[in-house]
Design a protein around this motif. Structure first.
Motif, PDB file in Angstrom:
ATOM      1  N   ALA A  12      32.515  -0.287  41.829  1.00 30.95           N
ATOM      2  CA  ALA A  12      33.560  -1.210  41.827  1.00 30.95           C
ATOM      3  C   ALA A  12      33.454  -2.652  42.336  1.00 30.95           C
ATOM      4  CB  ALA A  12      34.690  -0.727  42.776  1.00 30.95           C
ATOM      5  N   ASP A  13      32.427  -2.889  43.064  1.00 36.19           N
ATOM      6  CA  ASP A  13      32.028  -4.241  43.527  1.00 36.19           C
ATOM      7  C   ASP A  13      31.160  -4.874  42.359  1.00 36.19           C
ATOM      8  OD1 ASP A  13      32.867  -4.552  46.015  1.00 36.19           O
ATOM      9  OD2 ASP A  13      31.107  -3.571  47.108  1.00 36.19           O
ATOM     10  N   LEU A  14      30.624  -4.206  41.404  1.00 36.08           N
ATOM     11  CA  LEU A  14      29.926  -4.974  40.323  1.00 36.08           C
ATOM     12  C   LEU A  14      30.705  -4.592  38.824  1.00 36.08           C
ATOM     13  CD1 LEU A  14      26.391  -3.381  41.195  1.00 36.08           C
ATOM     14  CD2 LEU A  14      27.365  -5.600  41.699  1.00 36.08           C
ATOM     15  N   ASP A  15      31.585  -3.818  38.790  1.00 34.77           N
ATOM     16  CA  ASP A  15      32.329  -3.455  37.506  1.00 34.77           C
ATOM     17  C   ASP A  15      33.714  -3.703  37.338  1.00 34.77           C
ATOM     18  OD1 ASP A  15      33.160  -2.348  35.168  1.00 34.77           O
ATOM     19  OD2 ASP A  15      31.302  -0.826  35.133  1.00 34.77           O
ATOM     20  N   ASP A  16      34.015  -4.621  36.824  1.00 34.06           N
ATOM     21  CA  ASP A  16      35.451  -5.155  36.975  1.00 34.06           C
ATOM     22  C   ASP A  16      36.335  -4.047  36.256  1.00 34.06           C
ATOM     23  OD1 ASP A  16      35.024  -7.361  38.525  1.00 34.06           O
ATOM     24  OD2 ASP A  16      35.274  -8.600  36.590  1.00 34.06           O
ATOM     25  N   ALA A  17      35.888  -3.384  35.189  1.00 36.30           N
ATOM     26  CA  ALA A  17      36.558  -2.575  34.461  1.00 36.30           C
ATOM     27  C   ALA A  17      36.752  -1.279  35.231  1.00 36.30           C
ATOM     28  CB  ALA A  17      36.002  -2.516  32.953  1.00 36.30           C
ATOM     29  N   PHE A  18      35.641  -0.735  35.744  1.00 35.25           N
ATOM     30  CA  PHE A  18      35.732   0.355  36.743  1.00 35.25           C
ATOM     31  C   PHE A  18      36.795   0.408  37.802  1.00 35.25           C
ATOM     32  CE2 PHE A  18      34.392   2.699  40.362  1.00 35.25           C
ATOM     33  CZ  PHE A  18      34.273   4.061  39.680  1.00 35.25           C
ATOM     34  N   ARG A  19      36.586  -0.980  38.474  1.00 35.90           N
ATOM     35  CA  ARG A  19      37.468  -1.234  39.639  1.00 35.90           C
ATOM     36  C   ARG A  19      38.886  -1.241  39.316  1.00 35.90           C
ATOM     37  NH1 ARG A  19      35.646  -5.511  40.679  1.00 35.90           N
ATOM     38  NH2 ARG A  19      37.084  -6.979  40.038  1.00 35.90           N
ATOM     39  N   LYS A  20      39.200  -1.740  37.963  1.00 32.72           N
ATOM     40  CA  LYS A  20      40.893  -1.797  37.598  1.00 32.72           C
ATOM     41  C   LYS A  20      41.263  -0.833  36.963  1.00 32.72           C
ATOM     42  CE  LYS A  20      40.218  -6.888  37.098  1.00 32.72           C
ATOM     43  NZ  LYS A  20      40.157  -8.123  35.909  1.00 32.72           N
ATOM     44  N   GLU A  21      40.772  -0.144  36.316  1.00 39.43           N
ATOM     45  CA  GLU A  21      41.047   1.000  35.433  1.00 39.43           C
ATOM     46  C   GLU A  21      40.695   2.220  36.090  1.00 39.43           C
ATOM     47  OE1 GLU A  21      39.170   0.705  31.662  1.00 39.43           O
ATOM     48  OE2 GLU A  21      39.641  -1.496  31.107  1.00 39.43           O
ATOM     49  N   ILE A  22      39.748   2.525  37.047  1.00 34.84           N
ATOM     50  CA  ILE A  22      39.551   3.790  37.572  1.00 34.84           C
ATOM     51  C   ILE A  22      39.789   4.051  39.040  1.00 34.84           C
ATOM     52  CG2 ILE A  22      37.557   5.623  37.833  1.00 34.84           C
ATOM     53  CD1 ILE A  22      38.535   5.164  34.766  1.00 34.84           C
ATOM     54  N   TYR A  23      38.860   2.920  39.777  1.00 34.78           N
ATOM     55  CA  TYR A  23      38.935   3.088  41.179  1.00 34.78           C
ATOM     56  C   TYR A  23      40.233   2.735  41.865  1.00 34.78           C
ATOM     57  CZ  TYR A  23      37.411   2.158  45.936  1.00 34.78           C
ATOM     58  OH  TYR A  23      37.430   2.009  47.610  1.00 34.78           O
TER      59      TYR A  23
ATOM     60  N   TRP B 173      45.118  14.425  42.085  1.00 36.33           N
ATOM     61  CA  TRP B 173      44.259  14.994  41.615  1.00 36.33           C
ATOM     62  C   TRP B 173      43.741  14.513  40.109  1.00 36.33           C
ATOM     63  CZ3 TRP B 173      44.733  21.088  41.886  1.00 36.33           C
ATOM     64  CH2 TRP B 173      44.963  21.549  43.312  1.00 36.33           C
ATOM     65  N   LYS B 174      44.845  14.236  39.205  1.00 31.42           N
ATOM     66  CA  LYS B 174      44.609  13.492  38.058  1.00 31.42           C
ATOM     67  C   LYS B 174      43.607  12.108  38.220  1.00 31.42           C
ATOM     68  CE  LYS B 174      46.667  11.831  33.594  1.00 31.42           C
ATOM     69  NZ  LYS B 174      47.771  11.685  32.642  1.00 31.42           N
ATOM     70  N   LYS B 175      44.020  11.259  38.834  1.00 31.88           N
ATOM     71  CA  LYS B 175      43.149  10.088  39.049  1.00 31.88           C
ATOM     72  C   LYS B 175      41.873  10.269  39.657  1.00 31.88           C
ATOM     73  CE  LYS B 175      46.698   7.428  37.756  1.00 31.88           C
ATOM     74  NZ  LYS B 175      46.812   6.690  36.470  1.00 31.88           N
ATOM     75  N   LEU B 176      41.783  11.212  40.637  1.00 35.74           N
ATOM     76  CA  LEU B 176      40.390  11.524  41.195  1.00 35.74           C
ATOM     77  C   LEU B 176      39.648  12.216  40.102  1.00 35.74           C
ATOM     78  CD1 LEU B 176      38.457  11.298  43.544  1.00 35.74           C
ATOM     79  CD2 LEU B 176      39.568  13.630  44.389  1.00 35.74           C
ATOM     80  N   LEU B 177      40.060  12.984  39.285  1.00 39.46           N
ATOM     81  CA  LEU B 177      39.018  13.819  38.304  1.00 39.46           C
ATOM     82  C   LEU B 177      38.456  12.698  37.229  1.00 39.46           C
ATOM     83  CD1 LEU B 177      40.885  17.105  37.716  1.00 39.46           C
ATOM     84  CD2 LEU B 177      38.492  16.793  38.200  1.00 39.46           C
ATOM     85  N   LEU B 178      39.704  11.795  36.807  1.00 39.43           N
ATOM     86  CA  LEU B 178      39.272  10.811  35.937  1.00 39.43           C
ATOM     87  C   LEU B 178      38.007   9.835  36.397  1.00 39.43           C
ATOM     88  CD1 LEU B 178      42.558   9.442  34.675  1.00 39.43           C
ATOM     89  CD2 LEU B 178      40.938  10.565  33.672  1.00 39.43           C
ATOM     90  N   MET B 179      38.054   9.551  37.864  1.00 43.79           N
ATOM     91  CA  MET B 179      36.966   8.896  38.739  1.00 43.79           C
ATOM     92  C   MET B 179      35.634   9.663  38.667  1.00 43.79           C
ATOM     93  SD  MET B 179      37.058   6.596  42.036  1.00 43.79           S
ATOM     94  CE  MET B 179      37.095   8.128  43.429  1.00 43.79           C
ATOM     95  N   LEU B 180      35.672  10.970  38.987  1.00 43.22           N
ATOM     96  CA  LEU B 180      34.638  11.682  38.992  1.00 43.22           C
ATOM     97  C   LEU B 180      33.997  11.775  37.631  1.00 43.22           C
ATOM     98  CD1 LEU B 180      35.871  14.724  41.320  1.00 43.22           C
ATOM     99  CD2 LEU B 180      34.362  12.893  42.123  1.00 43.22           C
ATOM    100  N   GLU B 181      34.864  12.038  36.480  1.00 44.16           N
ATOM    101  CA  GLU B 181      34.111  12.031  35.119  1.00 44.16           C
ATOM    102  C   GLU B 181      33.449  10.832  34.893  1.00 44.16           C
ATOM    103  OE1 GLU B 181      37.777  13.051  33.062  1.00 44.16           O
ATOM    104  OE2 GLU B 181      37.854  15.408  33.865  1.00 44.16           O
ATOM    105  N   GLU B 182      34.036   9.684  35.169  1.00 43.76           N
ATOM    106  CA  GLU B 182      33.617   8.317  34.780  1.00 43.76           C
ATOM    107  C   GLU B 182      32.068   8.248  35.844  1.00 43.76           C
ATOM    108  OE1 GLU B 182      32.304   4.697  33.379  1.00 43.76           O
ATOM    109  OE2 GLU B 182      34.008   6.163  32.639  1.00 43.76           O
TER     110      GLU B 182
END
Length: 247
Positions: A189-200, A100-109
């Motif tokens: 995630a395919d285009l943004d390394d930070a999003f892929r590593k830290e969120i997705y 729940w926590k990880k998914l909410l962080l992804m939705l917020e981003e």
């Protein structure tokens, strides 16, 4: 105006009154809306589809306990409702709480990006819970009676493998919100390394860990109140036999 058209009751979270008729995106922040969502998920009157069988009732209890643990860990450590009966059961609930926590962080981003959904993250989160594929997948919709447990887990593992490869394994018509969230997430995630590593990736890893735990603990599947098939894991000392033994 008919004053009886809506029933307003004090929120058990002691933060704001809540309309029990429907969710309304009129809150000042996603945080307040999330509290309303959590209340809605724990209210039996608003979860009547989970009251049909003993198994469904137990799933509502599970949902309530996850709400309680999530609330204490992320909003108010002194939240007094929906406590697990033991520390060991709290530990069993933790993988779901982490999801729940990880998914909410992804939705917020995702919500910060102009090309994504116009709804608040908490409302999207509520829809994802109702579709039961990104989280709360231990109570999935659409699985046929008679499915073998190993086939169910194989499907979850296949989904995780595709998510890990930034692919969308979900059906747009069957679960539109799930499909949309993952479609946007894998594109970014395919285009943004930070999003892929830290969120997705942390979300996908949390889902993988949960599936692995379910398999390791020999979890079962019920459709209605019917226990589905599951083969017996052989021990090393077992000798080969021509008969199949079920638990």
């Amino acid at each position: 105006m008919n004053n009886n058209s809506f029933l307003h009751l004090p929120s058990p979270y002691l933060l704001a009154p809540t309309s029990r008729s429907q969710l309304q995106p009129t809150w000042r922040s996603n945080f307040q809306l999330l509290i309303q969502v959590l209340e809605r998920l724990s209210d039996p009157d608003l979860n009547r589809p989970l009251l049909g069988t003993d198994t469904e009732k137990s799933l509502l209890i599970y949902q309530q306990l996850v709400v309680g643990q999530f609330f204490r860990q992320n909003i108010n450590a002194k939240f007094p409702f929906y406590k697990a009966s033991s520390k060991s059961f709290e530990a069993w609930l933790q993988p779901e709480v982490t999801l729940w926590k990880k998914l909410l962080l992804m939705l917020e981003e995702l919500s910060r990006r102009k090309n994504f959904h116009s709804e608040a993250p908490a409302l999207i989160f509520y829809k994802l819970i109702k579709e039961r594929l990104l989280l709360l997948f231990i109570a999935p919709h659409g699985y046929e009676e008679g499915i073998a447990v190993k086939d169910f887990f194989a499907q979850l593992q296949s989904q995780n493998a595709q998510l890990r490869s930034c692919e969308n394994p979900f059906d747009r018509e069957a679960v539109p919100t799930t499909w949309e969230v993952i479609n946007q997430a894998v594109k970014i995630a395919d285009l943004d390394d930070a999003f892929r590593k830290e969120i997705y990736r942390p979300y996908v890893q949390a889902r993988q860990s949960f599936v692995t735990r379910l398999i390791d603990e020999r979890s079962r599947i019920y459709v209605g109140d019917t226990l589905q098939r599951q083969g017996r894991r052989k021990k090393k000392k077992d000798k080969p036999t021509s008969k199949t033994t079920s638990p």
